[in-house]
Motif scaffolding. Structure first.
Motif, PDB file in Angstrom:
ATOM      1  N   VAL A  32       0.846  -1.197   0.000  1.00 56.32           N
ATOM      2  CA  VAL A  32       0.000   0.000   0.000  1.00 56.32           C
ATOM      3  C   VAL A  32       0.872   1.234   0.000  1.00 56.32           C
ATOM      4  N   ILE A  33       0.561   2.218  -0.865  1.00 59.89           N
ATOM      5  CA  ILE A  33       1.221   3.521  -0.775  1.00 59.89           C
ATOM      6  C   ILE A  33       0.120   4.566  -0.664  1.00 59.89           C
ATOM      7  N   GLU A  34       0.221   5.435   0.333  1.00 66.29           N
ATOM      8  CA  GLU A  34      -0.776   6.497   0.487  1.00 66.29           C
ATOM      9  C   GLU A  34      -0.097   7.854   0.426  1.00 66.29           C
ATOM     10  N   ASN A  35      -0.587   8.734  -0.456  1.00 69.85           N
ATOM     11  CA  ASN A  35      -0.067  10.109  -0.597  1.00 69.85           C
ATOM     12  C   ASN A  35       1.457  10.158  -0.604  1.00 69.85           C
ATOM     13  N   GLY A  36       2.072   9.244  -1.326  1.00 70.08           N
ATOM     14  CA  GLY A  36       3.539   9.162  -1.280  1.00 70.08           C
ATOM     15  C   GLY A  36       4.215  10.188  -2.173  1.00 70.08           C
ATOM     16  N   ASN A  37       5.210  10.884  -1.615  1.00 72.12           N
ATOM     17  CA  ASN A  37       6.106  11.724  -2.427  1.00 72.12           C
ATOM     18  C   ASN A  37       7.522  11.226  -2.205  1.00 72.12           C
TER      19      ASN A  37
END
Length: 1467
Positions: free
Chosen positions: A578-583
């Motif tokens: 899972v990646i959430e709002n990744g920068n």
């Protein structure tokens, strides 16, 4: 007298009697002295030094030596001694109670003290056995002292027994002592042997243990346990199996945790002290936080001191005792001279001689063990540091990894960590030198008085001067290291890209670049040489150098690490990834994000495809999941094990099987299954050793497709929960790709229940995926199921249309449905778009071909089952083991080196050294003259004129010495540097002109680099110093022998036998030591090549979570190297002890001669003779050592000469070259061409064909058909075995290689870039103008990208082009070809790693820009050659079909037709 009187009453007899003891011809000690001092001293010694044994007992990890004859006898004898002393005590009590005779305190005390002390020794003996201590030095010296101290009493008892009347007291004392003395002698003898090995030990002992542990104490003192190895080394050249395993306490398992413990502490301390320091300023009322980069780095020094300081301290104590003893010899010499002058009894002269001998022997032992201790500490430090550097390099963050290249990190390991080993011995000089100076001044003051101060003043003035020069040398050395790093780094890249360099004919440009750096390096070394000849303080630099090393190591050890916490592993999360709002960014935290607001949820067991154009961030997304990127914000969570297939396969230098198993145990059934589904079975059948074939470094002997499939097989065999696949099908043919998709990745494949994230350019399979993620410029532009995205009419639909026709061939039935879908959604434009897409159809043939290094394609050979695996391994070793030269270095090597140094420099050096000796000997004689001139004082006044004459001559002789030393050392340094420059140039030229086939494909890069770093370093820095040492030693030995022989002719009698013994010992030593040095340097290469390999594959190693296994592997290689290094340290000390012992006997005999001839020799001459004798031991010792140093270091010249004279390829340029405009048309003829990699195994047989000018020729064929071999033949990487190749009617075999290679253009299979500017990557010779370069970039579709870079054409490309995507690198190679634009272009599978849009661009460019050229394409996909003029079909090295493609398609029986059918071009 007071204390004497107390002792007198204590014994009842006088304590000291000078007349009886000293002023007599028959000296004797008083009974009281014997009863007190001679008994108390050994006992006191044991009570004081028992703590050393206790320290060992508390720190020992071994237990329980079995009871045996030796230790039982020791205990019994000790008990007997205790019983005997009790009887003595009883007799004393009995006598006093009877009152027969007065009994004094001494008679009670001495037995009691002995009973207690023997008790202590028995206790020590018991616990030493229990805690596994096999030989105790403390006890050995205790019994030795008792034996020696007992001799006077033994003599007295015997004399008493003879002379006194027989009362029972005398009888009892005599018998008691006669029982006691043999018992202590027996104990002493028993203590010379070591006990059995302990039963319980935590250490795993390998093959042959080091004999040191089993050696008794005397053997350890003199290193006699080394004798067998020295003997073996003398009889034959040593091999690895002769060496012992490393002592467990010196191995990585013991050293590394020790260092780690303290290093962790320093890091914690740094964290605390660097906790956000906020400063509050009242004036502006603002709070300033301390920026990240100002943090004070933790230093490795305290950790090293704490971990290894104990041993070091013990060594320092030995050195201190030795330094004090140094000043006892001159005092004894003074006594001896006064003995010759005066009339004293003979025994004193002999006593002084013996004292001189004992003093010298003690010093020898102390020094030898001091150095051994220091070497051991150095070794342990190196082990700890190497391991620390290795671990750190696997944890480096990406920004830190960019700062240092592989070459620089390897240098930290090879140079800086090594410096510590050499330094430890000299660190003690910091306190030892001032101490020696102070003592010398103290003794001189007694003789000369205040005049000493003049000398002191000069020394003090010289300190800052030396300091300044040392500082200058230090800065020069830092500079030199910087240049060396640059040179090695560039060399590393050249070696890695050598195949491409050869095809482009770019070697001269790189040779110049390297030589430019080398010239800067030589300039610095020359300055150092001038400074060094002005001062001879080589060692004062050692601490500086190490401080430089420490700085570099600290910088590295404090680099940023990957943030382990950037990826969470929360098991509760339903989806595995899972990646959430990744920068995310690759650089520092504050850099612009490469990936922006990524939201991605990968359900368990799903297949997710990631698509997008080149440089859109597909690979970066996988890196973000692995935690390889810097997370600026957002959350990443993964759980379950991960297997990762990188875009560029990382292959280890091991067998194919080891590459696939990757450390897992072999399970034959699942292994075979994996090989089948990954389509590796056919390749294994073709390879000479099957899956036991050894793969060269970086997988040099596999084709691109094979590498990727091996990399995939490794992942599949790993049976992970999650699979991250970075375009694993890019370099494989489509029928193989389809097989792999169906059997492995797809919904029915082997991994169907696993979670798969798959970066791909292959549109045909998207319909079978669960989720498609489209990336554009680092953002997710759309995501959803295939159907869903089609309906959106967005970027994806366009993307797909492009490649619709691809689906036509893979699954025609699905197509109709799809067509209808698209038609309903897109209307009439659909038809037009489809037409266009069809014409660009991407279709398929064979990609896997066998590149140069792979000898596989030559003959299909099935391996007979009879051969066992190990046989196979041996038979198919590609990389030959590095060969160690054996035996002594040949004279030709010395000649070669001296010729490089130059005749002039050699002659000047020798002459100047001779003149120096004349001056030195002259000044000594002049002093003797002056001191014995009785006429200088007339009537009590000094004759001034005469004194000034003496002084003047003496001064002139001194000045002569200074001058000749400076000139000789300067001549030597400049000569050796000239040699270093010349040898490096020939080495470079030799390596660059070595053939690809036969040198580069079977020599690991690390091994060649080792020559360029380590061996060249020996030429630059070590050899000049060694040679300078050797010449000065040699000439001072000559001078010394001359002086002694003239002053004491008797001495010549000894010189001859001693010289012989010296010679024998030296032959023994040199043979062994040289071979050990060679073995050590060979076992060093694998450390560095494994290290380089690990850094390159760091992300794969981390992804699979096998870091620990790699660390272990690295440590075992270090241990192996140390096990070769340890014997050479011991050999060094073994030699020193033996040589110095002989030297000590020279001193002894010189003293004895003086005593014998005391009536005929002047005291002054005695002084001269003995002081020269004291000197000769040191100089001879150094001469032997220097000779062997020169021999060991000259090996570097031998190794360099070996590569400089390696077999060369044909000449680069020939006089009668082709015309300036050749080739004008690019017409190509092959006449009965046969090419082979190994004699007798042709890879191409009898190929004859003609390609007309401007023809477009497509070359196709299955794996190993010989497609690549043909290009290699064109470039003469492989020379024709028979037949010939004509270009424009000129036979290419008659041209120089560069004349040929620079007139043909190739776009190679693997895009290789070099560090440097982008411009230098396109045009290293600066032959083109900027406009031409921009034009080429425009046609290569790179102009926009390059203009967007801050530095434009001056953009720095990282090592290997790491800061460009693979697709961009491919375009740079296209730009290179566009710049050159020759009438003949070769395209080698150039479209492997490019997405389809870029591929279309490349194809268009080639069609338009190279329309007027002859183009040979090694086809990757059949559709790229469907419009070619001719097609050449190769099969098993033979030309089977050659015609226009349409003509071959019409023949249903042609091979080409069947390939086209497989690829779905014909239905």
């Amino acid at each position: 007298m007071s204390y004497n009187s107390t002792l007198d009453s204590f014994c009842g007899t006088p304590f000291w009697n000078s007349t009886a003891t000293w002023y007599t011809d028959n000296p004797e000690l008083t009974p009281c002295f014997q009863q007190t001092v001679l008994i108390w001293t050994p006992c006191l010694y044991l009570w004081v030094f028992a703590f050393l044994d206790l320290y060992y007992i508390f720190n020992s990890k071994e237990r329980n030596i079995p009871w045996n004859i030796l230790n039982i006898t020791k205990l019994l004898v000790t008990c007997l001694l205790i019983v005997l002393k009790f009887v003595d005590l009883g007799v004393a009590v009995h006598l006093s109670s009877n009152g027969e005779k007065e009994v004094y305190n001494a008679n009670y005390y001495s037995p009691v003290i002995k009973i207690l002390t023997f008790g202590l020794s028995a206790t020590l003996l018991f616990y030493n056995r229990k805690y596994g201590m096999r030989a105790s030095g403390v006890l050995f010296f205790f019994w030795l002292l008792l034996v020696v101290a007992g001799i006077p009493q033994l003599r007295s008892e015997i004399i008493d027994h003879k002379n006194l009347d027989d009362d029972e007291n005398v009888k009892y004392n005599f018998i008691s002592y006669m029982v006691y003395y043999p018992l202590i002698v027996l104990m002493f003898i028993l203590n010379c042997f070591a006990d059995l090995p302990p039963k319980d030990t935590p250490y795993k002992y390998q093959k042959n243990q080091c004999p040191e542990n089993a050696a008794g104490f005397p053997s350890r003192l003199t290193f006699s346990w080394f004798d067998p190895l020295a003997l073996t080394g003398f009889r034959r050249s040593l091999v690895e199996n002769d060496l012992w395993a490393l002592n467990p306490p010196d191995s990585s398992k013991e050293c590394v945790p020790k260092f780690d413990k303290f290093w962790e502490r320093s890091l914690k301390k740094r964290e605390l002290s660097n906790g956000t320091k906020a400063t509050y300023r009242k004036t502006s009322a603002s709070v300033n936080f301390k920026p990240e980069n100002e943090k004070k780095p933790a230093s490795i020094l305290p950790a090293l001191c704490l971990a290894f300081g104990g041993q070091f301290l013990f060594g320092s104590i030995l050195k201190l005792i030795n330094d004090i003893l140094m000043f006892i010899s001159p005092q004894l010499l003074k006594l001896l001279i006064s003995f010759v002058k005066n009339d004293e009894p003979d025994w004193k002269g002999y006593a002084y001689a013996v004292a001189l001998l004992l003093c010298a022997i003690t010093q020898t032992m102390l020094l030898a063990h001091y150095f051994t201790r220091m070497y051991l500490v150095g070794m342990r430090i190196r082990t700890a540091l190497t391991s620390a550097i290795y671990r750190k390099s696997l944890r480096l963050s990406n920004s830190a990894r960019k700062e240092s290249t592989v070459g620089e990190i390897v240098n930290l390991m090879s140079v800086d960590a090594q410096r510590f080993v050499e330094l430890t011995a000299y660190l003690n000089m910091i306190w030892s030198a001032p101490l020696q100076i102070a003592l010398a001044l103290y003794f001189l003051w007694a003789i000369l008085g205040p005049s000493v101060l003049a000398g002191l003043a000069v020394m003090i003035i010289l300190i800052p001067v030396n300091g300044l020069i040392a500082n200058r040398v230090k800065t020069l050395q830092i500079k030199q290291m910087k240049y060396k790093d640059e040179r090695v780094k560039l060399m590393n890249e050249v070696l890695n890209g050598i195949k491409v360099l050869k095809m482009y004919a770019w070697e001269p440009s790189f040779e110049d670049q390297i030589l430019q750096i080398r010239n800067k390096e030589m300039h610095v070394l020359k300055q150092t040489a001038y400074l060094n000849s002005a001062t001879s303080f080589i060692w004062s630099c050692a601490p500086f150098l190490t401080s430089v090393g420490i700085k570099r190591l600290n910088k590295f050890m404090n680099c940023d690490e990957l943030d382990i916490s950037s990826v969470d592993h929360d098991k509760k999360e339903p989806s595995p990834i899972v990646i959430e709002n990744g920068n995310f960014t690759w650089g520092e935290k504050d850099a612009d994000p490469v990936l922006k607001n990524i939201n991605l949820n990968v359900p368990r067991g799903s297949l997710v495809a990631i698509v997008g154009a080149v440089g859109s961030g597909k690979s970066s997304l996988l890196a973000a999941m692995l935690g390889e990127m810097n997370k600026i914000s957002g959350r990443v969570n993964t759980h379950g094990s991960i297997a990762y297939v990188p875009q560029q396969a990382w292959i280890q230098n091991a067998t194919l099987q080891d590459n696939i198993l990757f450390g897992k145990p072999l399970q034959q059934q699942s292994y075979n299954n994996v090989i089948n589904v990954c389509a590796l079975k056919p390749d294994f059948d073709v390879l000479p050793g099957g899956d036991q074939t050894e793969i060269g470094e970086k997988g040099i002997n596999l084709s691109g497709g094979q590498k990727q499939r091996v990399s995939l097989a490794r992942a599949v065999y790993h049976e992970a929960d999650n699979y991250l696949l970075d375009d694993p099908l890019s370099a494989v043919d489509s029928h193989v790709g389809k097989h792999i998709f169906d059997k492995v990745i797809g919904p029915a494949g082997l991994l169907k229940d696993r979670t798969r994230v798959w970066v791909t350019h292959n549109v045909s399979y998207l319909a079978q995926t669960d989720l498609v993620v489209v990336l554009r410029d680092g953002q997710v532009s759309e995501a959803g199921s295939y159907q869903h995205l089609l309906e959106k009419k967005g970027a994806f639909a366009d993307f797909l249309l492009h490649h619709l026709s691809d689906i036509e061939k893979t699954s025609p039935d699905e197509l109709d449905v799809l067509k209808q879908d698209l038609e309903t959604k897109l209307g009439t434009e659909f038809q037009n778009k489809l037409q266009r897409a069809r014409s660009l159809s991407e279709s398929t043939s064979e990609s896997e071909q066998t590149p140069a290094g792979d000898r596989a394609g030559s003959v299909k050979q099935k391996t007979p089952d009879a051969l066992t695996q190990s046989n196979l391994k041996e038979k198919n070793k590609l990389i030959e083991a590095e060969k160690a030269e054996t035996g002594s270095v040949k004279w030709s090597i010395y000649k070669h080196y001296l010729m490089s140094v130059g005749v002039f420099a050699s002659v000047v050096t020798i002459l100047m050294n001779l003149i120096l000796q004349v001056f030195q000997v002259g000044s000594n004689y002049w002093l003797a003259e002056w001191s014995s001139d009785s006429k200088i004082i007339v009537n009590g006044t000094v004759d001034r004129a005469k004194r000034d004459m003496y002084l003047g001559v003496y001064g002139a002789l001194g000045a002569g010495q200074v001058l000749s030393v400076s000139v000789s050392s300067l001549a030597l340094y400049l000569g050796t540097l000239a040699a270093a420059r010349a040898l490096h140039a020939t080495l470079l030229a030799g390596v660059l002109r070595a053939p690809s086939i036969g040198f580069f494909d079977c020599t690991p890069v690390g091994r060649v680099l080792n020559r360029f770093s380590k061996d060249v370093d020996v030429l630059d820095n070590t050899l000049p110093m060694t040679l300078r040492g050797w010449t000065s030693c040699f000439f001072s030995v000559l001078g010394t022998l001359f002086v002694i022989s003239v002053s004491t002719p008797l001495f010549l009698v000894i010189v001859v036998p001693v010289g012989l013994i010296y010679y024998v010992i030296q032959r023994f030593y040199v043979a062994t030591s040289r071979q050990l040095k060679r073995l050590e340097s060979i076992s060093r290469s694998p450390i560095y090549s494994h290290f380089g390999e690990s850094i390159t594959g760091a992300s794969t190693i981390r992804a699979y979570g096998v870091t620990d296994r790699f660390i272990e592997e690295s440590e075992s290689r270090v241990d192996h190297n140390q096990s070769c290094y340890y014997p050479s340290c011991i050999a060094n000390r073994w030699l020193a002890i033996r040589l110095e012992m002989i030297g000590n006997f020279i001193i002894f005999s010189a003293a004895v001669f003086a005593v014998l001839g005391r009536n005929s020799i002047y005291p002054g001459i005695v002084g001269l003779s003995i002081s020269y004798a004291l000197q000769i031991t040191q100089t001879l010792n150094w001469l032997v050592r220097m000779t062997s140093e020169v021999e060991t270091n000259i090996v570097a010249v031998e190794r360099i000469k070996e590569y400089a004279e390696t077999e060369q390829e044909a000449a680069w340029n020939l006089e009668k070259g082709p015309g300036a405009t050749w080739p004008e048309t690019g017409a190509l003829q092959l006449e009965q061409l046969t090419l082979e990699y190994r004699p007798g195994e042709p890879a191409l047989r009898d190929v004859t064909c003609t390609v007309a000018p401007r023809d477009k020729l497509g070359i196709v064929g299955r794996t190993g058909a010989g497609k690549s071999t043909l290009t290699l033949g064109l470039f003469r990487i492989v020379e024709a075995a028979a037949g010939r190749i004509l270009i424009d009617g000129v036979d290419i075999a008659t041209l120089g290689l560069h004349q040929l290679r620079s007139r043909i253009t190739i776009i190679p299979q693997e895009p290789i870039l070099f560090s440097g500017t982008l411009r230098s990557n396109l045009d290293p010779f600066e032959a083109y103008s900027d406009e031409e370069i921009w034009r080429a970039l425009e046609h290569a579709h790179l102009r926009a990208f390059v203009q967007g870079l801050p530095a434009g054409l001056r953009h720095e490309v990282a090592e290997g082009g790491e800061n460009l995507s693979v697709g961009q690198r491919q375009l740079v190679c296209l730009a290179r070809a566009l710049l050159r634009k020759t009438p003949l272009l070769v395209l080698d599978e150039a479209t492997a790693a490019v997405d389809l849009e870029t591929d279309d661009l490349i194809q268009k460019t080639i069609r338009s820009e190279f329309a007027s050229c002859t183009v040979l394409t090694i086809a990757h996909r059949l559709n790229t050659i469907m419009d070619s003029t001719k097609v050449m079909v190769l099969d098993r090295g033979q030309l089977v079909e050659y015609a226009a493609p349409q003509q071959l398609l019409n023949d249903k029986n042609s091979i080409f037709y069947s390939m086209a059918k497989d690829a779905g071009i014909v239905n």
